[in-house]
Motif scaffolding. Structure first.
Motif, PDB file in Angstrom:
ATOM      1  N   TRP A  87       0.799  -1.205  -0.072  1.00 22.59           N
ATOM      2  CA  TRP A  87      -0.165  -0.151  -0.025  1.00 22.59           C
ATOM      3  C   TRP A  87       0.903   1.271   0.030  1.00 22.59           C
ATOM      4  O   TRP A  87       0.425   2.436  -0.571  1.00 22.59           O
ATOM      5  CB  TRP A  87      -1.009  -0.070   1.056  1.00 22.59           C
ATOM      6  CG  TRP A  87      -1.442   1.302   1.418  1.00 22.59           C
ATOM      7  CD1 TRP A  87      -1.566   2.161   2.299  1.00 22.59           C
ATOM      8  CD2 TRP A  87      -2.577   1.846   0.712  1.00 22.59           C
ATOM      9  NE1 TRP A  87      -2.126   3.468   2.374  1.00 22.59           N
ATOM     10  CE2 TRP A  87      -2.908   3.150   1.138  1.00 22.59           C
ATOM     11  CE3 TRP A  87      -3.320   1.430  -0.537  1.00 22.59           C
ATOM     12  CZ2 TRP A  87      -3.969   3.937   0.663  1.00 22.59           C
ATOM     13  CZ3 TRP A  87      -4.444   2.198  -0.842  1.00 22.59           C
ATOM     14  CH2 TRP A  87      -4.561   3.609  -0.378  1.00 22.59           C
ATOM     15  N   ARG A 102      -5.127   0.817  -6.813  1.00 24.81           N
ATOM     16  CA  ARG A 102      -5.052   1.245  -5.431  1.00 24.81           C
ATOM     17  C   ARG A 102      -6.071   0.802  -4.388  1.00 24.81           C
ATOM     18  O   ARG A 102      -5.929   0.698  -3.383  1.00 24.81           O
ATOM     19  CB  ARG A 102      -4.994   2.842  -5.345  1.00 24.81           C
ATOM     20  CG  ARG A 102      -3.591   3.287  -5.841  1.00 24.81           C
ATOM     21  CD  ARG A 102      -3.365   4.874  -5.526  1.00 24.81           C
ATOM     22  NE  ARG A 102      -4.423   5.660  -6.134  1.00 24.81           N
ATOM     23  CZ  ARG A 102      -4.244   6.158  -7.481  1.00 24.81           C
ATOM     24  NH1 ARG A 102      -3.080   5.878  -8.243  1.00 24.81           N
ATOM     25  NH2 ARG A 102      -5.299   6.660  -8.156  1.00 24.81           N
ATOM     26  N   ASP A 103      -7.335   0.678  -5.095  1.00 30.90           N
ATOM     27  CA  ASP A 103      -8.612   0.249  -4.337  1.00 30.90           C
ATOM     28  C   ASP A 103      -8.292  -1.003  -3.928  1.00 30.90           C
ATOM     29  O   ASP A 103      -8.803  -1.426  -2.601  1.00 30.90           O
ATOM     30  CB  ASP A 103      -9.808   0.542  -5.107  1.00 30.90           C
ATOM     31  CG  ASP A 103     -10.318   2.061  -5.259  1.00 30.90           C
ATOM     32  OD1 ASP A 103      -9.575   3.058  -4.478  1.00 30.90           O
ATOM     33  OD2 ASP A 103     -11.038   2.352  -6.057  1.00 30.90           O
ATOM     34  N   GLN A 106      -5.995  -1.166  -1.048  1.00 32.73           N
ATOM     35  CA  GLN A 106      -6.584  -0.948   0.020  1.00 32.73           C
ATOM     36  C   GLN A 106      -7.571  -1.876   0.897  1.00 32.73           C
ATOM     37  O   GLN A 106      -7.717  -2.016   2.063  1.00 32.73           O
ATOM     38  CB  GLN A 106      -7.323   0.531  -0.164  1.00 32.73           C
ATOM     39  CG  GLN A 106      -8.097   1.029   1.210  1.00 32.73           C
ATOM     40  CD  GLN A 106      -8.450   2.601   1.067  1.00 32.73           C
ATOM     41  OE1 GLN A 106      -8.543   3.236   0.001  1.00 32.73           O
ATOM     42  NE2 GLN A 106      -9.216   2.841   2.107  1.00 32.73           N
ATOM     43  N   GLU A 110      -7.155  -3.597   4.600  1.00 29.84           N
ATOM     44  CA  GLU A 110      -8.358  -3.675   5.149  1.00 29.84           C
ATOM     45  C   GLU A 110      -8.715  -5.045   5.891  1.00 29.84           C
ATOM     46  O   GLU A 110      -9.041  -5.483   7.072  1.00 29.84           O
ATOM     47  CB  GLU A 110      -9.843  -2.941   4.999  1.00 29.84           C
ATOM     48  CG  GLU A 110      -9.258  -1.285   4.799  1.00 29.84           C
ATOM     49  CD  GLU A 110     -10.498  -0.711   4.137  1.00 29.84           C
ATOM     50  OE1 GLU A 110     -11.516  -1.455   3.286  1.00 29.84           O
ATOM     51  OE2 GLU A 110     -10.479   0.475   3.784  1.00 29.84           O
TER      52      GLU A 110
END
Length: 175
Positions: A87, A102-103, A106, A110
């Motif tokens: 990340w 990037r999503d 991420q 999480e």
């Protein structure tokens, strides 16, 4: 016709009864974890103090579960650290990496954080279970209804003995 003592108020100042009982609270005891009983450290009618060890459930399986949970925490932490490093690389390459990547990164971060928290919670539960292999007296009292022998299998919540709470004795009289 009323009894003479009742009319004169004698029972008000010196009550008496032929129907009285001594009572005490009885605390049923069960194992908090299932397993074979390794040792029984009390006998029927023995006086015990709060905190005394009454019996011990075999700890081998519980220790193994704790070891597995420890390894799971280490593994989840390593995965989480790897995803955080990834990340951080994507964050520095803003224009070179698509928004979707990037999503995805991420989301992976999480997810690994949640997996780490789950592994830590499982470790804490395994630790609690190992600690609760030793069943201790919750009150001062007298052991009664002891039906436990080494080698027997204790089931969670199934009473195997009781304690008569020695701090709860009281007299109940019916006047």
């Amino acid at each position: 016709m009323l009894h003479e003592d009742f009319r004169s108020g004698t029972y008000t100042y010196a009550p008496q009864t032929r129907d009285g009982k001594i009572r005490a609270d009885v605390v049923p005891l069960a194992a908090d974890v299932s397993g074979r009983i390794k040792t029984v450290q009390v006998r029927d009618n023995q006086v015990v103090q709060r905190g005394d060890v009454l019996f011990i459930v075999d700890r081998i399986r519980l220790q193994n579960t704790l070891n597995l949970a420890t390894a799971a925490v280490a593994s989840a932490k390593a995965r989480q650290d790897s995803v955080v490093r990834e990340w951080n690389r994507y964050a520095t390459l803003r224009d070179a990496v698509s928004q979707q990547e990037r999503d995805n990164c991420q989301s992976a971060m999480e997810e690994t954080q949640a997996q780490y928290q789950e592994a830590v919670a499982n470790f804490k539960l395994a630790y609690i279970n190992l600690e609760r292999a030793e069943v201790r007296a919750p009150v001062n009292g007298i052991v009664t209804n002891l039906s436990l022998r080494p080698g027997a299998y204790a089931v969670v919540g199934e009473p195997v003995m009781a304690l008569v709470d020695s701090d709860s004795f009281h007299v109940a009289g019916y006047f």
